[in-house]
Motif scaffolding. Structure first.
Motif, PDB file in Angstrom:
ATOM      1  N   LEU A 167      31.051  82.212-117.651  1.00  0.00           N
ATOM      2  CA  LEU A 167      31.554  82.040-119.009  1.00  0.00           C
ATOM      3  C   LEU A 167      30.930  80.797-119.639  1.00  0.00           C
ATOM      4  N   GLU A 189      30.177  78.917-123.783  1.00  0.00           N
ATOM      5  CA  GLU A 189      30.835  78.821-125.083  1.00  0.00           C
ATOM      6  C   GLU A 189      30.618  80.078-125.922  1.00  0.00           C
ATOM      7  N   ASN A 190      29.492  80.752-125.717  1.00  0.00           N
ATOM      8  CA  ASN A 190      29.187  81.950-126.503  1.00  0.00           C
ATOM      9  C   ASN A 190      29.735  83.230-125.873  1.00  0.00           C
ATOM     10  N   GLY A 191      30.494  83.105-124.790  1.00  0.00           N
ATOM     11  CA  GLY A 191      31.082  84.274-124.151  1.00  0.00           C
ATOM     12  C   GLY A 191      30.577  84.483-122.743  1.00  0.00           C
ATOM     13  N   SER A 211      32.816  77.981-114.923  1.00  0.00           N
ATOM     14  CA  SER A 211      32.211  77.550-116.181  1.00  0.00           C
ATOM     15  C   SER A 211      31.669  76.126-116.143  1.00  0.00           C
ATOM     16  N   ASN A 239      23.716  86.390-122.942  1.00  0.00           N
ATOM     17  CA  ASN A 239      25.016  86.919-123.308  1.00  0.00           C
ATOM     18  C   ASN A 239      25.032  88.428-123.112  1.00  0.00           C
ATOM     19  N   LEU A 272      41.518  81.307-122.844  1.00  0.00           N
ATOM     20  CA  LEU A 272      40.214  81.592-123.454  1.00  0.00           C
ATOM     21  C   LEU A 272      39.353  82.450-122.531  1.00  0.00           C
ATOM     22  N   GLU A 304      40.620  85.999-122.868  1.00  0.00           N
ATOM     23  CA  GLU A 304      40.272  86.543-124.176  1.00  0.00           C
ATOM     24  C   GLU A 304      38.796  86.890-124.263  1.00  0.00           C
ATOM     25  N   SER A 305      37.960  86.026-123.710  1.00  0.00           N
ATOM     26  CA  SER A 305      36.521  86.250-123.776  1.00  0.00           C
ATOM     27  C   SER A 305      36.098  87.451-122.947  1.00  0.00           C
ATOM     28  N   ASP A 314      37.841  90.632-124.383  1.00  0.00           N
ATOM     29  CA  ASP A 314      37.571  90.803-125.819  1.00  0.00           C
ATOM     30  C   ASP A 314      38.857  91.152-126.569  1.00  0.00           C
ATOM     31  N   GLU A 373      42.697  89.176-128.295  1.00  0.00           N
ATOM     32  CA  GLU A 373      43.350  87.944-128.724  1.00  0.00           C
ATOM     33  C   GLU A 373      44.770  87.952-128.185  1.00  0.00           C
TER      34      GLU A 373
END
Length: 242
Positions: free
Chosen positions: A18, A20-22, A118, A133, A180, A183-184, A187, A189
């Motif tokens: 993981l 920051e961009n996913g 991460s 990604n 997070l 969620e990542s 996909d 929320e």
């Protein structure tokens, strides 16, 4: 040790992390130019992998791939599928690559995914190896796009009930980092209040008497995942509810 390879049996590793961009996957550059106008030039990306040595088992081969990248052993490997279709290697580029290596055209590949936290870095990073990604993959060789998609599907199917999520975050993590990560990967929320209430009731998510350091804003409390406690939880329960 017998260093001879089994030339129709390989292991490919989907290394996930993981950022920051996913969710990202690690790919290795594949190039071959025989300077013959009748032969294609190979210039794309593939998953890191190896042929299985006669003295190695499949797990040892997956670990050998990971150790070359990080300098460390990796015990949390997940074997998820075997690929042995007779037509899986069919493009001119893939056939040329295989023949240039003196390998068999029909190769059986056992696929693993390996997760890097991460906050961890790879030992080897240069122009020949790069993170991409999952939503913006480059041109891939063989059937590696399918293997990556299958690995991602397997992660998503298990991450709600299995403790895979804790491999994606640092050993000491905040609840925000954990949310997070969910969620990542999924996909989705998640409602912040409900999420915190849900995970705070899990005995294997252990609060520490420590807080984040080096932040200008109010530091958050740190937690750890206890695999020992998790293994003693008898009832089957969702780690989160989507």
């Amino acid at each position: 040790m017998d260093f001879r390879k089994i030339d129709n049996l390989s292991v490919d590793c989907v290394v996930l992390k993981l950022e920051e961009n996913g969710l990202n996957v690690l790919l290795r550059k594949r190039t071959l130019n025989l300077y013959n106008e009748n032969l294609p030039m190979v210039d794309d990306w593939v998953l890191p992998g190896h042929y299985v040595l006669k003295s190695n088992n499949l797990g040892e081969t997956a670990n050998r791939v990971f150790k070359e990248l990080t300098g460390e052993n990796h015990l949390n490997r997940n074997q998820f599928r075997t690929y042995g279709n007779a037509a899986r290697i069919k493009s001119d580029k893939d056939l040329l690559w295989i023949r240039s290596r003196g390998a068999k055209v029909r190769t059986i590949t056992v696929a693993y995914y390996l997760i890097i936290a991460s906050n961890k870095d790879l030992l080897k990073m240069d122009d020949s190896i790069k993170w991409f990604n999952l939503k913006s993959l480059p041109q891939l060789g063989f059937d590696h796009h399918q293997i990556i998609n299958d690995a991602y599907d397997d992660v998503k199917s298990k991450i709600i009930t299995d403790p895979l999520i804790f491999d994606f975050v640092p050993i000491k993590f905040t609840l925000n980092e954990l949310q997070l990560a969910f969620e990542s990967i999924l996909d989705v929320e998640l409602d912040n209040r409900n999420f915190r209430k849900k995970v705070s009731g899990k005995p294997y998510i252990v609060p520490l008497d420590e807080k984040q350091k080096g932040l200008s804003k109010k530091p958050s409390r740190l937690y750890m995942f206890s695999r020992d406690v998790y293994s003693q939880v008898v009832e089957t329960d969702y780690i989160i509810n989507k």
